[in-house]
Scaffold this motif. Structure first.
Motif, PDB file in Angstrom:
ATOM      1  N   HIS A  78       0.844  -1.198   0.000  1.00  0.00           N
ATOM      2  CA  HIS A  78       0.000   0.000   0.000  1.00  0.00           C
ATOM      3  C   HIS A  78       0.885   1.256   0.000  1.00  0.00           C
ATOM      4  N   ARG A  79       0.318   2.352  -0.471  1.00  0.00           N
ATOM      5  CA  ARG A  79       1.074   3.607  -0.557  1.00  0.00           C
ATOM      6  C   ARG A  79       0.466   4.702   0.305  1.00  0.00           C
ATOM      7  N   LEU A  80      -0.322   4.318   1.299  1.00  0.00           N
ATOM      8  CA  LEU A  80      -0.914   5.306   2.193  1.00  0.00           C
ATOM      9  C   LEU A  80       0.160   6.041   2.980  1.00  0.00           C
ATOM     10  N   ARG A  81      -0.086   7.320   3.216  1.00  0.00           N
ATOM     11  CA  ARG A  81       0.675   8.060   4.218  1.00  0.00           C
ATOM     12  C   ARG A  81      -0.259   8.319   5.398  1.00  0.00           C
ATOM     13  N   PHE A  82       0.342   8.421   6.569  1.00  0.00           N
ATOM     14  CA  PHE A  82      -0.452   8.583   7.782  1.00  0.00           C
ATOM     15  C   PHE A  82      -0.150   9.929   8.432  1.00  0.00           C
ATOM     16  N   ALA A  83      -1.215  10.558   8.933  1.00  0.00           N
ATOM     17  CA  ALA A  83      -1.111  11.862   9.568  1.00  0.00           C
ATOM     18  C   ALA A  83      -1.685  11.795  10.972  1.00  0.00           C
ATOM     19  N   VAL A  84      -1.268  12.742  11.800  1.00  0.00           N
ATOM     20  CA  VAL A  84      -1.896  12.993  13.092  1.00  0.00           C
ATOM     21  C   VAL A  84      -2.146  14.488  13.202  1.00  0.00           C
ATOM     22  N   MET A  85      -3.038  14.861  14.104  1.00  0.00           N
ATOM     23  CA  MET A  85      -3.283  16.275  14.347  1.00  0.00           C
ATOM     24  C   MET A  85      -2.849  16.645  15.756  1.00  0.00           C
ATOM     25  N   VAL A  86      -2.279  17.831  15.889  1.00  0.00           N
ATOM     26  CA  VAL A  86      -2.015  18.418  17.195  1.00  0.00           C
ATOM     27  C   VAL A  86      -2.718  19.770  17.238  1.00  0.00           C
ATOM     28  N   ASP A  87      -3.221  20.108  18.412  1.00  0.00           N
ATOM     29  CA  ASP A  87      -3.901  21.384  18.602  1.00  0.00           C
ATOM     30  C   ASP A  87      -2.862  22.431  18.969  1.00  0.00           C
ATOM     31  N   GLY A  88      -2.863  23.540  18.233  1.00  0.00           N
ATOM     32  CA  GLY A  88      -1.883  24.587  18.490  1.00  0.00           C
ATOM     33  C   GLY A  88      -1.900  25.083  19.926  1.00  0.00           C
ATOM     34  N   THR A  89      -3.081  25.076  20.565  1.00  0.00           N
ATOM     35  CA  THR A  89      -3.150  25.537  21.947  1.00  0.00           C
ATOM     36  C   THR A  89      -2.434  24.596  22.903  1.00  0.00           C
ATOM     37  N   ASP A  90      -2.279  23.313  22.514  1.00  0.00           N
ATOM     38  CA  ASP A  90      -1.550  22.356  23.351  1.00  0.00           C
ATOM     39  C   ASP A  90      -0.047  22.590  23.299  1.00  0.00           C
ATOM     40  N   LEU A  91       0.430  23.236  22.231  1.00  0.00           N
ATOM     41  CA  LEU A  91       1.867  23.367  22.031  1.00  0.00           C
ATOM     42  C   LEU A  91       2.502  24.411  22.945  1.00  0.00           C
ATOM     43  N   VAL A  92       1.681  25.323  23.459  1.00  0.00           N
ATOM     44  CA  VAL A  92       2.256  26.410  24.259  1.00  0.00           C
ATOM     45  C   VAL A  92       2.814  25.917  25.589  1.00  0.00           C
ATOM     46  N   ALA A  93       2.397  24.720  26.009  1.00  0.00           N
ATOM     47  CA  ALA A  93       2.897  24.185  27.276  1.00  0.00           C
ATOM     48  C   ALA A  93       4.311  23.620  27.152  1.00  0.00           C
ATOM     49  N   LEU A  94       4.797  23.464  25.922  1.00  0.00           N
ATOM     50  CA  LEU A  94       6.122  22.889  25.693  1.00  0.00           C
ATOM     51  C   LEU A  94       7.073  23.926  25.118  1.00  0.00           C
ATOM     52  N   PRO A  95       8.358  23.842  25.452  1.00  0.00           N
ATOM     53  CA  PRO A  95       9.330  24.660  24.712  1.00  0.00           C
ATOM     54  C   PRO A  95       9.264  24.299  23.237  1.00  0.00           C
ATOM     55  N   ALA A  96       9.173  25.302  22.376  1.00  0.00           N
ATOM     56  CA  ALA A  96       8.959  25.050  20.948  1.00  0.00           C
ATOM     57  C   ALA A  96       9.990  24.090  20.373  1.00  0.00           C
ATOM     58  N   ALA A  97      11.242  24.223  20.783  1.00  0.00           N
ATOM     59  CA  ALA A  97      12.308  23.394  20.212  1.00  0.00           C
ATOM     60  C   ALA A  97      12.165  21.919  20.561  1.00  0.00           C
ATOM     61  N   GLU A  98      11.344  21.603  21.571  1.00  0.00           N
ATOM     62  CA  GLU A  98      11.204  20.209  22.011  1.00  0.00           C
ATOM     63  C   GLU A  98       9.992  19.503  21.407  1.00  0.00           C
ATOM     64  N   VAL A  99       9.136  20.243  20.695  1.00  0.00           N
ATOM     65  CA  VAL A  99       7.872  19.671  20.221  1.00  0.00           C
ATOM     66  C   VAL A  99       8.113  18.470  19.316  1.00  0.00           C
ATOM     67  N   GLY A 100       8.996  18.598  18.331  1.00  0.00           N
ATOM     68  CA  GLY A 100       9.239  17.501  17.399  1.00  0.00           C
ATOM     69  C   GLY A 100       9.761  16.259  18.093  1.00  0.00           C
ATOM     70  N   ARG A 101      10.750  16.422  18.968  1.00  0.00           N
ATOM     71  CA  ARG A 101      11.306  15.268  19.690  1.00  0.00           C
ATOM     72  C   ARG A 101      10.263  14.614  20.588  1.00  0.00           C
ATOM     73  N   GLU A 102       9.445  15.446  21.251  1.00  0.00           N
ATOM     74  CA  GLU A 102       8.433  14.898  22.150  1.00  0.00           C
ATOM     75  C   GLU A 102       7.363  14.142  21.365  1.00  0.00           C
ATOM     76  N   LEU A 103       6.965  14.666  20.217  1.00  0.00           N
ATOM     77  CA  LEU A 103       5.974  13.974  19.399  1.00  0.00           C
ATOM     78  C   LEU A 103       6.529  12.639  18.909  1.00  0.00           C
ATOM     79  N   LYS A 104       7.767  12.646  18.458  1.00  0.00           N
ATOM     80  CA  LYS A 104       8.385  11.409  17.976  1.00  0.00           C
ATOM     81  C   LYS A 104       8.460  10.389  19.097  1.00  0.00           C
ATOM     82  N   ARG A 105       8.815  10.849  20.296  1.00  0.00           N
ATOM     83  CA  ARG A 105       8.882   9.940  21.443  1.00  0.00           C
ATOM     84  C   ARG A 105       7.519   9.339  21.740  1.00  0.00           C
TER      85      ARG A 105
END
Length: 341
Positions: A78-105
């Motif tokens: 199959h050639r599907l790609r998968f997405a997730v959604m994050v709410d921008g208001t949830d991101l303010v609780a994290l240091p911006a630079a850590e968002v990608g690493r935290e999501l991956k974790r």
């Protein structure tokens, strides 16, 4: 996959979760995922990732829903790609630079690979998430930006939003999100053209059906240059629901034989869900869309089965006068008290 350069994204598990609290029967999810590659769906949005714990079902706090059986349900090659959604208001609780690493974790234990992160943010709050977007890119994700309530923006606010979008750097797509179900086709086309001309990313449309315009707005957006088109199976989604994926695929040229597996799923699984949750256009949702009232108010009004028709109309009229484009439990209670006088 073969819709003349268009990307069809199905977000049933995410948007439909507003009715089921992001709980879906295992058989439904397995049959749905197995069918998607043959339907010409390009991207499946699996649900929400939250950065704070809440009482959400497994597709509302991924990766809980991403169990090994889902990978097994998908056809080989199959050639599907998968997405997730994050709410921008949830991101303010994290240091911006850590968002990608935290999501991956967070997503690492899940059984399906996530390629795309969609950031949902109100059109005038984009500047506040640009650091998080950069962090998500650095973590290897393609990023889509869903501009919530964009229909409320004035001409000057659209110009300001465009500047913020450009400042956010490379994006997979920028979405016109009809959060309130208030968009009409002329406004849809105008917004698509503005965002197509004003920045470099592809433009997408996420339509709601409050006024019965979801499919019309989606087709209009495509005609104006949008290339990312959202839908949900049988329209299951917040408030009045969304563009129906089965109808969108039919408009894009898919015939009965290709659509048969999806229609089987609609009849087996989504008809019972609709009988239970009753999403879809109605007089109240149409009025809410016309008056820029947040759809959750209507959903809550309809859940109050003891209200008469006149009381429902009175509550909605109060909310329209209060410019209730954002949901507030306190304002909802005030509207109910007003209606019951």
């Amino acid at each position: 996959m073969d819709h003349n350069g268009l990307t069809v994204l199905d977000c049933t598990l995410r948007d439909g979760g507003y009715y089921s609290n992001w709980n879906f029967d295992t058989a439904l999810v397995e049959e749905y995922l197995a069918a998607c590659p043959g339907l010409g769906i390009d991207v499946v949005e699996l649900g929400y990732v939250r950065f704070e714990e809440g009482r959400f079902g497994p597709y509302g706090q991924l990766p809980e829903g991403l169990t090994p059986n889902l990978a097994d349900a998908l056809p080989a090659g199959h050639r599907l790609r998968f997405a997730v959604m994050v709410d921008g208001t949830d991101l303010v609780a994290l240091p911006a630079a850590e968002v990608g690493r935290e999501l991956k974790r967070k997503l690492e234990p899940g059984s399906l690979p996530v390629h795309i992160v969609r950031v949902a943010v109100r059109y005038d709050k984009v500047a506040g998430v640009t650091g998080a977007i950069a962090s998500l890119r650095e973590a290897g994700y393609a990023v889509c930006l869903n501009l919530m309530q964009i229909d409320l923006a004035t001409a000057d606010e659209v110009t300001s939003c465009l500047a913020d979008v450009v400042a956010a750097g490379p994006l997979e797509a920028v979405y016109i999100a009809d959060s309130l179900g208030s968009l009409r086709p002329d406004r849809t086309a105008a917004l698509v053209r503005l965002f197509q001309d004003g920045q470099q990313a592809a433009v997408g449309i996420h339509a709601h059906d409050n006024q019965g315009f979801a499919l019309h707005n989606t087709v209009t957006a495509a005609g104006a240059g949008a290339t990312w088109l959202d839908g949900t199976v049988h329209g299951m989604g917040r408030g009045a629901g969304n563009t129906r994926t089965e109808q969108l695929l039919a408009v894009l040229g898919d015939g009965p034989e290709r659509l048969q597996p999806l229609m089987d799923i609609v009849v087996r699984h989504f008809h019972p869900l609709m009988d239970k949750y009753r999403w879809g256009p109605s007089g109240l949702y149409a009025l809410a869309g016309m008056r820029n009232v947040h759809p959750t108010y209507v959903q809550r009004i309809e859940e109050n089965t003891g209200l008469s028709a006149d009381e429902k109309l009175s509550a909605l009229g109060f909310l329209a006068q209060a410019s209730a484009s954002a949901f507030s439990p306190a304002l909802f209670d005030e509207a109910l008290a007003h209606a019951r006088v």
